[in-house]
Design a protein around this motif. Sequence first.
Motif, PDB file in Angstrom:
ATOM      1  N   PRO B 366       0.829  -1.209   0.000  1.00  0.00           N
ATOM      2  CA  PRO B 366       0.000   0.000   0.000  1.00  0.00           C
ATOM      3  C   PRO B 366       0.859   1.252   0.000  1.00  0.00           C
ATOM      4  O   PRO B 366       1.984   1.245   0.439  1.00  0.00           O
ATOM      5  CB  PRO B 366      -0.796  -0.116   1.300  1.00  0.00           C
ATOM      6  N   SER B 370      -1.632   5.275   3.847  1.00  0.00           N
ATOM      7  CA  SER B 370      -2.829   4.512   3.488  1.00  0.00           C
ATOM      8  C   SER B 370      -3.672   4.301   4.739  1.00  0.00           C
ATOM      9  O   SER B 370      -3.129   4.171   5.844  1.00  0.00           O
ATOM     10  CB  SER B 370      -2.439   3.176   2.873  1.00  0.00           C
ATOM     11  N   ALA B 374      -6.964  -0.560   4.716  1.00  0.00           N
ATOM     12  CA  ALA B 374      -6.170  -1.319   3.746  1.00  0.00           C
ATOM     13  C   ALA B 374      -5.453  -2.503   4.394  1.00  0.00           C
ATOM     14  O   ALA B 374      -4.899  -3.345   3.688  1.00  0.00           O
ATOM     15  CB  ALA B 374      -5.151  -0.392   3.076  1.00  0.00           C
TER      16      ALA B 374
END
Lengths: 284, 474
Positions: B366, B370, B374
């Motif tokens: 990611p 993020s 996630a």
Amino acid sequence: MNDKLAISLAGVPTEVNSAMKLTLPALRRDYKLKNAAFWGVIKGDLHDYYIFRGFTTGDIKEQPLVFYSFTGAEWAQLPPLSPKLVEAMNNHGYHIDCQKPFTGDSSLLLNPPKEEDEAEPEPEEEEEGEQEAKTKPEPEPVTTELHRLKMMVDRISQDTEIAPIGLYYRTSEGITVNPAFSGVKIEDVTKPAKYALKTAVIECLSKVDGVNPVPASMWVTPTLAESTPKYTWKIEYDESEQLVLLRNQFYPGHVAYVVPQAAVCGSVYCGTGVYDASLPFMIR
Amino acid sequence: MEELQELVRLVVQLNVESKDDIMSLWNRINNPVEPENAAPVEEPEEAEKKPAEGEENEEEEEQEQPEEEEDPTEVPFDSIMDTLGMLSRHGVHLPETECHRIAVAIHKFVKSKPCSDLRFFGRLEATSNKPYYAYYVLEAKPDDDEPEEEAEEEAAEEEAEPAESESTVPPGPPAKQVGPRTKGLPAADERGTGLNEFAYFVSIDLETWTRLPDLTPLMLCQSRYMAYRLSGDLGRKLPINKGEAGYMRCILARIAFSTVVHPKGMYMTDPEAEPDEPVAPELDEEWLGTEGIDSLDSWVHVRNMIYKNGKVSSFEEEEEEPEEEEDDDEDDPFAAVKRQAAALACWEDPLTAAEEDVFAPRGKRPAALSPVTADGKGMWQMRKLGLVSAARQVVMLKHTVWPGAMVVATNQAKTYACVYIGDGLKRQLLPLPPVPMLMTPVVDMHEQNDPTAEDEAEIRRKREAAEEQEAEED
């Protein structure tokens, strides 16, 4: 006193604590509970279960009524368990040693009912001549997380509730608290031989007939000193609080307390409600 | 309650500063703004006129005062008490007395050891083989680090020392998978970078603090296959370098890199950087709070991630590592292993870390900043506490895989804290080791008596007779 101490040991949020101060006395009155106390908290992913237990009679062998709440403001009784319910939970992996955490969703079905297929062959009705009376198997009872909660509360209580030796004795009315019990001496507070599991105490006293109080020679119940494995119990004496704390390692979050030189004891649990089956492999 | 807290704060401040003229200090603390009490600020000069201990002490006091005012690393006592008190009020088992002791201990620690980015990491419970203990952990970046030579010597000693012969087989994959493959691990990070970016100090009595040893990728990989209860003895031997101290250091690193989050908007990337250019986030000085903190999307990861091979991802090297796949060094027997290790891009996924291969590549990495969503479905749980008013609403994020890791925030995340209170064990859905299969009893087994010497002789005689007959027939 017991509730206040238990709640402080468990670490209950202030809001829930203040709500319980209002609702628990009402609960005691409504159900006419005796020896009722805050049992503890079972933490779930979504919500925590606050557990409260009480007895309707003074008999210590009676099965207690168990109540649960999410906020401390509203309480509901946990459903009673039957062998079929326990078997249904075991069949779906929710046995006593299950490591799955509680979700906090009281309506979660542990064994959702299977959808019946539309096209079901019926050979038994078509074949003629067969007169065997085949009975349909009984449907499996539907279990929810509340059933598992009740099962674990009972299991944890059975494995962790302790009492000092001599606290209970048998009378004509049953097993009750010994009014002559003066408590555990200060020099003996950290000795595991001075404590025993409550279930073992009840079992031992139930065998005794017409003896009051129970002499030491008849005390055949194993104390905590004889528990296996030996690292099960951790005993700590808090001199500042004048409190003996006993912790069962197989239930992280459990703590039993005993006030030395007094007939005061209890326990509280604040954990995930899961039995730590991996403990023997984590201790080196 | 607020008055009591204020009184406690005043008493502690008096105790810590331990001025001679307590009454003047009391007035100064109670009424810092009123002009009538502006004179007490000058009272230290009056104290000098008094026949005090000596001129040297007065000079020291004068020197200490500007230092204390200008010390940027001093952690405000009030903020610590506020944070810990918030945790205590909302179900995190930290009694107020304990919060106060922690705050005082941190205050003293900062005085003795200047450091930056000091944070109360949390409390680790140590319950095995001894009475109940708890490690209190601080995370910081010390200003006066030890020279790097010592760290290199320790790393060299670690590579030279073989694994302890007393170690038992750790749970999870068999030991033979861990041994050979760990030879392709990267080198240890220097102090202040990577895994060793932060230093961790632990204490049991909140008086003496011990710094935990630095990490190496080998230790981190080994810790993923271990699950031990802490005992309270840092010198306890475990099948990992540095014993319990090293094991705890690994646990703290894994927890920190997985569960320490910050509110969205607090950190930002360089606005002049290109969209695809990886840049380390920096603190946004103009950040005034984050709205909607009751949503998981409002919380982001800022710290780097740990690869499966124990290396921390570097924003600068993110694009370089995949290019090394084209270079095949046939002479290097570990080329394939190194290539796999370099191509790793994964979160610290503790749910499957012990099950999968150490160097198994996992998906894409990611981007920086993020959101915590996630991480995966169900990794974080959000709870709202204190529903009396929206302004006083407290939000708690709990990490489901590291039970005890939580983030508590209020007031648009202007006051928030990432704390870990637990036993340093990851949630495991299966007990360790796997439950052995139950041996079902054989019902149809018939017991037989063991043959005697006479029986054996008879059997031998029959066999020889049969062989003679076959030979005659042939």
